[in-house]
Design a protein around this motif. Sequence first.
Motif, PDB file in Angstrom:
ATOM      1  N   THR A  71      72.440 -21.856 -23.244  1.00  0.00           N
ATOM      2  CA  THR A  71      73.561 -21.110 -23.819  1.00  0.00           C
ATOM      3  C   THR A  71      74.075 -21.822 -25.065  1.00  0.00           C
ATOM      4  OG1 THR A  71      74.229 -20.367 -21.607  1.00  0.00           O
ATOM      5  CG2 THR A  71      75.841 -20.138 -23.368  1.00  0.00           C
ATOM      6  N   TYR A  72      74.364 -21.034 -26.098  1.00  0.00           N
ATOM      7  CA  TYR A  72      74.900 -21.576 -27.350  1.00  0.00           C
ATOM      8  C   TYR A  72      76.199 -20.854 -27.695  1.00  0.00           C
ATOM      9  CZ  TYR A  72      75.383 -22.765 -32.297  1.00  0.00           C
ATOM     10  OH  TYR A  72      75.864 -23.201 -33.505  1.00  0.00           O
ATOM     11  N   GLY A  73      77.239 -21.634 -28.045  1.00  0.00           N
ATOM     12  CA  GLY A  73      78.505 -21.053 -28.441  1.00  0.00           C
ATOM     13  C   GLY A  73      78.474 -20.611 -29.894  1.00  0.00           C
ATOM     14  N   ALA A  74      78.267 -19.326 -30.135  1.00  0.00           N
ATOM     15  CA  ALA A  74      78.203 -18.799 -31.499  1.00  0.00           C
ATOM     16  C   ALA A  74      79.575 -18.793 -32.161  1.00  0.00           C
ATOM     17  CB  ALA A  74      77.619 -17.390 -31.498  1.00  0.00           C
ATOM     18  N   SER A  75      80.625 -18.652 -31.363  1.00  0.00           N
ATOM     19  CA  SER A  75      81.999 -18.720 -31.854  1.00  0.00           C
ATOM     20  C   SER A  75      82.896 -19.019 -30.659  1.00  0.00           C
ATOM     21  CB  SER A  75      82.414 -17.401 -32.526  1.00  0.00           C
ATOM     22  OG  SER A  75      82.640 -16.394 -31.559  1.00  0.00           O
ATOM     23  N   ASP A  76      84.209 -19.076 -30.900  1.00  0.00           N
ATOM     24  CA  ASP A  76      85.128 -19.318 -29.797  1.00  0.00           C
ATOM     25  C   ASP A  76      85.270 -18.106 -28.892  1.00  0.00           C
ATOM     26  OD1 ASP A  76      85.511 -21.858 -30.682  1.00  0.00           O
ATOM     27  OD2 ASP A  76      87.514 -21.509 -31.527  1.00  0.00           O
ATOM     28  N   VAL A  79      75.804 -16.844 -26.750  1.00  0.00           N
ATOM     29  CA  VAL A  79      74.494 -16.193 -26.654  1.00  0.00           C
ATOM     30  C   VAL A  79      73.611 -17.081 -25.789  1.00  0.00           C
ATOM     31  CG1 VAL A  79      74.654 -14.938 -28.825  1.00  0.00           C
ATOM     32  CG2 VAL A  79      73.746 -17.263 -28.824  1.00  0.00           C
ATOM     33  N   PHE A  80      72.654 -16.483 -25.080  1.00  0.00           N
ATOM     34  CA  PHE A  80      71.857 -17.269 -24.140  1.00  0.00           C
ATOM     35  C   PHE A  80      70.501 -16.614 -23.911  1.00  0.00           C
ATOM     36  CE2 PHE A  80      74.192 -14.174 -21.623  1.00  0.00           C
ATOM     37  CZ  PHE A  80      73.231 -13.697 -20.747  1.00  0.00           C
ATOM     38  N   PHE A  81      69.570 -17.421 -23.376  1.00  0.00           N
ATOM     39  CA  PHE A  81      68.328 -16.876 -22.842  1.00  0.00           C
ATOM     40  C   PHE A  81      68.043 -17.557 -21.516  1.00  0.00           C
ATOM     41  CE2 PHE A  81      66.419 -20.606 -24.869  1.00  0.00           C
ATOM     42  CZ  PHE A  81      65.448 -20.978 -23.936  1.00  0.00           C
ATOM     43  N   SER A  82      67.283 -16.872 -20.660  1.00  0.00           N
ATOM     44  CA  SER A  82      67.022 -17.376 -19.319  1.00  0.00           C
ATOM     45  C   SER A  82      65.572 -17.121 -18.947  1.00  0.00           C
ATOM     46  CB  SER A  82      67.951 -16.689 -18.309  1.00  0.00           C
ATOM     47  OG  SER A  82      67.837 -17.275 -17.035  1.00  0.00           O
ATOM     48  N   SER A  83      64.979 -18.082 -18.227  1.00  0.00           N
ATOM     49  CA  SER A  83      63.577 -17.986 -17.831  1.00  0.00           C
ATOM     50  C   SER A  83      63.418 -18.436 -16.381  1.00  0.00           C
ATOM     51  CB  SER A  83      62.695 -18.854 -18.733  1.00  0.00           C
ATOM     52  OG  SER A  83      61.362 -18.861 -18.284  1.00  0.00           O
ATOM     53  N   PRO A  84      63.124 -17.510 -15.444  1.00  0.00           N
ATOM     54  CA  PRO A  84      62.871 -17.897 -14.054  1.00  0.00           C
ATOM     55  C   PRO A  84      61.438 -18.363 -13.865  1.00  0.00           C
ATOM     56  CG  PRO A  84      62.804 -15.526 -14.251  1.00  0.00           C
ATOM     57  CD  PRO A  84      63.154 -16.051 -15.624  1.00  0.00           C
ATOM     58  N   VAL A  85      61.207 -19.150 -12.818  1.00  0.00           N
ATOM     59  CA  VAL A  85      59.869 -19.646 -12.511  1.00  0.00           C
ATOM     60  C   VAL A  85      59.728 -19.749 -10.998  1.00  0.00           C
ATOM     61  CG1 VAL A  85      60.601 -22.062 -12.659  1.00  0.00           C
ATOM     62  CG2 VAL A  85      58.186 -21.480 -12.969  1.00  0.00           C
ATOM     63  N   ARG A  86      58.536 -19.477 -10.494  1.00  0.00           N
ATOM     64  CA  ARG A  86      58.258 -19.690  -9.072  1.00  0.00           C
ATOM     65  C   ARG A  86      57.453 -20.970  -8.939  1.00  0.00           C
ATOM     66  NH1 ARG A  86      55.077 -15.078  -6.717  1.00  0.00           N
ATOM     67  NH2 ARG A  86      53.345 -16.128  -7.737  1.00  0.00           N
ATOM     68  N   SER A  88      64.933 -13.155 -20.188  1.00  0.00           N
ATOM     69  CA  SER A  88      66.095 -12.342 -20.554  1.00  0.00           C
ATOM     70  C   SER A  88      66.881 -13.028 -21.671  1.00  0.00           C
ATOM     71  CB  SER A  88      67.007 -12.112 -19.344  1.00  0.00           C
ATOM     72  OG  SER A  88      67.614 -13.325 -18.933  1.00  0.00           O
ATOM     73  N   VAL A  89      67.561 -12.212 -22.458  1.00  0.00           N
ATOM     74  CA  VAL A  89      68.462 -12.700 -23.502  1.00  0.00           C
ATOM     75  C   VAL A  89      69.774 -11.938 -23.362  1.00  0.00           C
ATOM     76  CG1 VAL A  89      66.632 -13.349 -25.103  1.00  0.00           C
ATOM     77  CG2 VAL A  89      67.599 -11.052 -25.208  1.00  0.00           C
ATOM     78  N   GLY A  90      70.869 -12.566 -23.777  1.00  0.00           N
ATOM     79  CA  GLY A  90      72.136 -11.875 -23.625  1.00  0.00           C
ATOM     80  C   GLY A  90      73.269 -12.539 -24.364  1.00  0.00           C
ATOM     81  N   SER A  91      74.446 -11.987 -24.166  1.00  0.00           N
ATOM     82  CA  SER A  91      75.656 -12.501 -24.806  1.00  0.00           C
ATOM     83  C   SER A  91      76.847 -12.279 -23.883  1.00  0.00           C
ATOM     84  CB  SER A  91      75.902 -11.811 -26.145  1.00  0.00           C
ATOM     85  OG  SER A  91      76.185 -10.430 -25.959  1.00  0.00           O
ATOM     86  N   LYS A  92      77.873 -13.098 -24.099  1.00  0.00           N
ATOM     87  CA  LYS A  92      79.134 -12.931 -23.376  1.00  0.00           C
ATOM     88  C   LYS A  92      80.259 -12.993 -24.399  1.00  0.00           C
ATOM     89  CE  LYS A  92      80.306 -16.140 -20.408  1.00  0.00           C
ATOM     90  NZ  LYS A  92      80.425 -16.943 -19.178  1.00  0.00           N
ATOM     91  N   TYR A  93      81.067 -11.924 -24.448  1.00  0.00           N
ATOM     92  CA  TYR A  93      82.124 -11.793 -25.456  1.00  0.00           C
ATOM     93  C   TYR A  93      83.486 -11.814 -24.782  1.00  0.00           C
ATOM     94  CZ  TYR A  93      85.150  -9.648 -28.974  1.00  0.00           C
ATOM     95  OH  TYR A  93      86.175  -9.385 -29.851  1.00  0.00           O
ATOM     96  N   ALA A 147      86.126 -10.764 -20.184  1.00  0.00           N
ATOM     97  CA  ALA A 147      84.928 -10.870 -21.012  1.00  0.00           C
ATOM     98  C   ALA A 147      83.975  -9.723 -20.687  1.00  0.00           C
ATOM     99  CB  ALA A 147      84.231 -12.215 -20.781  1.00  0.00           C
ATOM    100  N   TRP A 148      83.052  -9.483 -21.635  1.00  0.00           N
ATOM    101  CA  TRP A 148      82.031  -8.457 -21.480  1.00  0.00           C
ATOM    102  C   TRP A 148      80.671  -9.126 -21.673  1.00  0.00           C
ATOM    103  CZ3 TRP A 148      81.649  -3.754 -19.591  1.00  0.00           C
ATOM    104  CH2 TRP A 148      80.544  -2.977 -19.932  1.00  0.00           C
ATOM    105  N   LYS A 149      79.836  -9.025 -20.651  1.00  0.00           N
ATOM    106  CA  LYS A 149      78.532  -9.665 -20.702  1.00  0.00           C
ATOM    107  C   LYS A 149      77.427  -8.615 -20.763  1.00  0.00           C
ATOM    108  CE  LYS A 149      75.646 -13.111 -18.352  1.00  0.00           C
ATOM    109  NZ  LYS A 149      75.567 -14.061 -17.232  1.00  0.00           N
TER     110      LYS A 149
END
Length: 249
Positions: free
Chosen positions: A69-74, A78-85, A96-101, A112-114
């Motif tokens: 996860t990277y803080g693009a602003s206060d 933004v983030f990306f995630s990778s699962p593994v077995r 997956s990629v996403g954001s939380k506002y 917040a809205w994710k």
Amino acid sequence: MEKIEMQKLRKTMLLIACTLMTQNAAHAAHPLVTEDANLQTTGKQQIELNGDHWSTSRAHSQIGNLTYTYGASDQLDVFFSSPVRWSSPGALGDLSVGSKYLFSSQENTNWAWKTEVFFPTGAKTFGSDRYDLALTLVRTESAGPWVIHSNLSLNIRQHRQALADAQQRDQVWRSSLAVLRAITPQTQLLADTGIAQADQKNDGYWQPYLIAGVIYSPATNLDLDIGFKYQKKTLSTERQIGIGMAWRF
């Protein structure tokens, strides 16, 4: 005839197993399913690693996940995630990629809205055939040693195969609540409960779950956790135990 039926059963069980391992994937802080409204703030970063042992009466697996996860602003992460077995046969899951506002911040309450998009990039034995869009409304309230997170989430799915489209729902709703209680400056107890629509059309309709766990923070930028999950379903009872780490820098 019997051989054909057994092949159909194995395919169905494989599809169910893959779905179980990829659902509830609105990647909240481990071991929670319920997301929080907290952000990293501008320029700050976080790496989350976790591993879980997942089991039913018919199957079991060791799975893990990496989230950056990277803080693009206060107000925006933004983030990306990778699962593994990890268990045999080892495989990567759907990325997956996403954001939380953060759209509202008051003295003790944040909203917040994710948004998260899942891509069918995983191995056939550990992934889905679909594109998922997860939308989550998040509320976090703090009151002394107590922190309460609540979510309303919708997963919208687009299948590429007729079999998956026939067996799985196109939309899956989830509502959940998590409560954390600080018992020392470094330790929090947590409980997370919610109810979600079943992913499989023939597996009931609403399915509740319960999580209990502990988060220990030996440093201000490091969290270690352990959690236990129980979920009763029409076709199976799912149990999960796991550990995780979150490092902020």
